[in-house]
Write a protein that holds these residues in place. Structure first.
Motif, mmCIF file in Angstrom:
data_model
loop_
_atom_site.group_PDB
_atom_site.id
_atom_site.type_symbol
_atom_site.label_atom_id
_atom_site.label_comp_id
_atom_site.label_asym_id
_atom_site.label_seq_id
_atom_site.Cartn_x
_atom_site.Cartn_y
_atom_site.Cartn_z
ATOM 1 N N ASN B 45 0.842 -1.201 0.000
ATOM 2 C CA ASN B 45 0.000 0.000 0.000
ATOM 3 C C ASN B 45 0.887 1.265 0.000
ATOM 4 N N LEU B 46 1.904 1.252 0.853
ATOM 5 C CA LEU B 46 2.812 2.413 0.927
ATOM 6 C C LEU B 46 3.534 2.613 -0.402
ATOM 7 N N LYS B 47 4.014 1.521 -0.990
ATOM 8 C CA LYS B 47 4.715 1.622 -2.271
ATOM 9 C C LYS B 47 3.810 2.226 -3.340
ATOM 10 N N GLN B 48 2.532 1.803 -3.298
ATOM 11 C CA GLN B 48 1.586 2.337 -4.282
ATOM 12 C C GLN B 48 1.410 3.846 -4.120
ATOM 13 N N HIS B 49 1.630 4.361 -2.912
ATOM 14 C CA HIS B 49 1.498 5.802 -2.675
ATOM 15 C C HIS B 49 2.796 6.550 -2.949
ATOM 16 N N GLY B 50 3.840 5.847 -3.455
ATOM 17 C CA GLY B 50 5.049 6.551 -3.843
ATOM 18 C C GLY B 50 6.213 6.408 -2.877
ATOM 19 N N TYR B 51 6.025 5.648 -1.813
ATOM 20 C CA TYR B 51 7.145 5.382 -0.900
ATOM 21 C C TYR B 51 8.082 4.408 -1.581
ATOM 22 N N VAL B 52 9.406 4.665 -1.477
ATOM 23 C CA VAL B 52 10.386 3.721 -2.003
ATOM 24 C C VAL B 52 10.878 2.874 -0.827
ATOM 25 N N ILE B 53 10.586 1.581 -0.879
ATOM 26 C CA ILE B 53 10.922 0.683 0.230
ATOM 27 C C ILE B 53 11.661 -0.527 -0.347
ATOM 28 N N GLU B 54 12.902 -0.687 0.066
ATOM 29 C CA GLU B 54 13.684 -1.845 -0.384
ATOM 30 C C GLU B 54 13.282 -3.066 0.439
ATOM 31 N N THR B 55 13.217 -4.202 -0.242
ATOM 32 C CA THR B 55 12.887 -5.440 0.457
ATOM 33 C C THR B 55 14.043 -6.422 0.292
ATOM 34 N N SER B 56 14.496 -7.007 1.391
ATOM 35 C CA SER B 56 15.531 -8.049 1.291
ATOM 36 C C SER B 56 15.225 -9.128 2.323
ATOM 37 N N SER B 57 16.132 -10.065 2.449
ATOM 38 C CA SER B 57 15.934 -11.123 3.441
ATOM 39 C C SER B 57 15.955 -10.535 4.853
ATOM 40 N N ARG B 58 16.547 -9.332 5.023
ATOM 41 C CA ARG B 58 16.615 -8.702 6.351
ATOM 42 C C ARG B 58 15.337 -7.941 6.675
ATOM 43 N N GLY B 59 14.469 -7.794 5.653
ATOM 44 C CA GLY B 59 13.212 -7.108 5.929
ATOM 45 C C GLY B 59 12.990 -5.918 5.009
ATOM 46 N N SER B 65 10.288 8.935 1.049
ATOM 47 C CA SER B 65 8.841 9.126 1.191
ATOM 48 C C SER B 65 8.392 10.232 0.250
ATOM 49 N N PRO B 66 7.214 10.097 -0.323
ATOM 50 C CA PRO B 66 6.724 11.170 -1.183
ATOM 51 C C PRO B 66 6.341 12.389 -0.339
ATOM 52 N N ASP B 67 6.401 13.573 -0.921
ATOM 53 C CA ASP B 67 6.021 14.779 -0.187
ATOM 54 C C ASP B 67 4.514 14.999 -0.344
ATOM 55 N N LEU B 68 3.755 14.159 0.336
ATOM 56 C CA LEU B 68 2.288 14.247 0.265
ATOM 57 C C LEU B 68 1.719 14.270 1.682
ATOM 58 N N LEU B 69 0.591 14.943 1.844
ATOM 59 C CA LEU B 69 -0.038 15.035 3.173
ATOM 60 C C LEU B 69 -0.965 13.847 3.405
ATOM 61 N N LEU B 70 -0.422 12.650 3.238
ATOM 62 C CA LEU B 70 -1.222 11.439 3.415
ATOM 63 C C LEU B 70 -1.631 11.292 4.879
ATOM 64 N N PRO B 71 -2.788 10.678 5.129
ATOM 65 C CA PRO B 71 -3.337 10.641 6.492
ATOM 66 C C PRO B 71 -2.324 10.184 7.535
ATOM 67 N N TRP B 72 -1.591 9.095 7.249
ATOM 68 C CA TRP B 72 -0.665 8.543 8.239
ATOM 69 C C TRP B 72 0.571 9.414 8.450
ATOM 70 N N GLU B 73 0.729 10.448 7.631
ATOM 71 C CA GLU B 73 1.862 11.365 7.805
ATOM 72 C C GLU B 73 1.522 12.499 8.765
ATOM 73 N N VAL B 74 0.242 12.732 8.978
ATOM 74 C CA VAL B 74 -0.157 13.858 9.831
ATOM 75 C C VAL B 74 -0.380 13.316 11.246
ATOM 76 N N THR B 75 0.717 13.233 11.971
ATOM 77 C CA THR B 75 0.721 12.548 13.271
ATOM 78 C C THR B 75 -0.347 13.116 14.206
#
Lengths: 311, 311
Positions: B45-59, B65-75
């Motif tokens: 879901n985060l990737k679809q919103h423009g977050y770049v998240i690397e995935t490896s065997s470590r997790g 992060s995109p510069d957007l006022l997404l709900p979860w960004e507004v603490t």
């Protein structure tokens, strides 16, 4: 178009009533500047609305009129009235119209309401015989003046009852019209506004007129006078009074008139306002329509809204 | 459901940012009390919103992060924010939601507006980089307090700019926030009310933040600071300040704070108000938010709405 038809129909009725006898289609046509065929169509329209009109070689004779607040019956407001039989609530109908941009001064009138609304979410009993109307106003004043519009309407109704029938109508804060302590009319306002601009204020008026009220705290004009009155005359007079009062909406004259008619000022009151209960002596009404209450502990409180009980 | 998802996504982001390194799906799952599969879905879901998240065997590792006022960004407001890319106007979106009965405190946020609205029917230029939001409020106060809600919002914005950046934000009557005489934020309120009850007040805030303004009378936080700022931090702080100010809405504290920040009081002003033009010295703000102007002829006028020019 409808507004013009209403005016023409009103003129025909006026001519028939003035004559009290048969009036020829030709004479009516000449008076209105339309053809005899047009007159015939207007007469047919009137018959469809319940008017009994005899037709002979001598012309048209008005036998009887239905007791309905049809647009052409409300003299001076033929072009503004929109008449309905039963509606859920004139407030709902008017809201839809106001949002669609209907003209300032449009008047929604219904013979009865299935879900008439009163203040504070209460029901307003709306049997046939009352006057139920909502006026769409678009006054060019700040939203801060909105509470005054309800005050203004209550003054207009009380003045009308006094002027037409000599009954001692009084005002209970905020907007109830009483006769002998019993409620004869309620006022409800609903508005949409932006910071600087009222988009509309819909002013609802529910009057107990030609109906008998069995509640202890309510009355009707019929109950007070022992006879029925002309609803169209009452409605026309209230509307004219509202028009007159609108000119003083932003002046002190309105408040002065409200105070003169008020039965709340000087009384011990108990006001349930937004979860709080305030008791004390009602000493004044502020320029924004708020009630000023002197409390027993010496404090002075300003109450904007709520249910006021005269103790 | 969405509100819960927003909170969970916010927690994942917080964990990734706190770590600054790879975090395993198992560790994230344990922290949130959900399965690794759920974590994977949130990450997608985060990737679809423009977050770049690397995935490896470590997790998972958060690269950017995109510069957007997404709900979860507004603490603190994850559950209240509804985020949009471009809308015609957050006021329009919020009005629809408010009429459908959306919860008090719902916040409509857009990255840009195609038809942003300002006061008095004006356009509000709304390029990407600004903050455009409308908060749906349902305060349990009389409609008479409505004008104070705009005052309250302008105080909240000015306080936030002062607290976060030390910039000398000031208030111009009625609701403009200025820095060095230039407008950095506009406030617009829209309401629906009945006699005794505000149904909703939609509070619109348009702030020039990370955009460069080429107008003489306007500025942005970027223009003032010479750098971009965190929009989500600004928005979160403004919302927190509004929440705090709501508690003093009906008290004199709000007016006192408005007066302290005001650059209008004491100034010679010319106010175009509802077709009339009033010139004189702004001497006070009344409890209902109206400006009190001392005119050269010795009269004192109360101005409820309009365009105020500092002469």
């Amino acid at each position: 178009l409808t507004a013009m038809v209403n005016s023409a129909v009103g003129e025909i009725l006026a001519a028939l009533r003035a004559s009290g006898d048969y009036v020829s289609g030709e004479a009516l046509g000449n008076e209105l500047g339309v053809s005899r065929v047009s007159i015939w169509k207007y007469i047919r329209n009137l018959k469809q609305h319940g008017y009994v009109i005899e037709t002979s070689s001598r012309g048209y004779y008005l036998v009887s009129s239905p007791d309905l607040l049809l647009p052409w019956e409300v003299t001076g407001w033929e072009q503004k009235v929109r008449h309905y039989g039963e509606v859920n609530s004139t407030m709902e109908v008017a809201k839809e119209l106001a949002k669609k941009g209907v003209e300032e001064g449009t008047i929604v009138v219904a013979e009865s309401q299935s879900r008439g609304r009163g203040r504070l979410g209460r029901e307003w009993s709306s049997p046939v015989g009352g006057i139920y109307c909502t006026v769409v106003l678009r006054p060019k004043v700040s939203p801060a003046y909105a509470p005054r519009i309800s005050l203004m309407a209550s003054v207009a109704v009380a003045r009308t009852i006094r002027d037409l029938f000599g009954l001692p109508a009084e005002l209970k804060w905020p907007n109830d019209v009483l006769i002998g302590g019993k409620k004869v009319c309620g006022i409800l306002a609903e508005m949409e506004a932006e910071t600087d601009e009222l988009k509309f204020v819909n002013l609802g008026i529910g009057m107990n007129v030609n109906c008998s009220i069995s509640q202890e705290r309510a009355t009707s004009l019929r109950d007070e006078l022992g006879r029925d009155v002309s609803r169209k005359m009452v409605l026309g007079a209230v509307l004219a009074e509202i028009q007159r009062q609108q000119n003083v909406l932003t002046t002190d004259d309105l408040l002065a008139e409200w105070k003169k008619l008020s039965v709340t000022l000087g009384r011990e009151v108990r006001v349930a306002s937004l979860g709080e209960e305030i008791s004390g002596k009602a000493i004044d009404v502020d320029s924004d329509g708020a009630l000023i209450v002197a409390c027993p502990d010496g404090s002075v409180k300003k109450v904007f809204a709520g249910d006021c009980l005269h103790v």
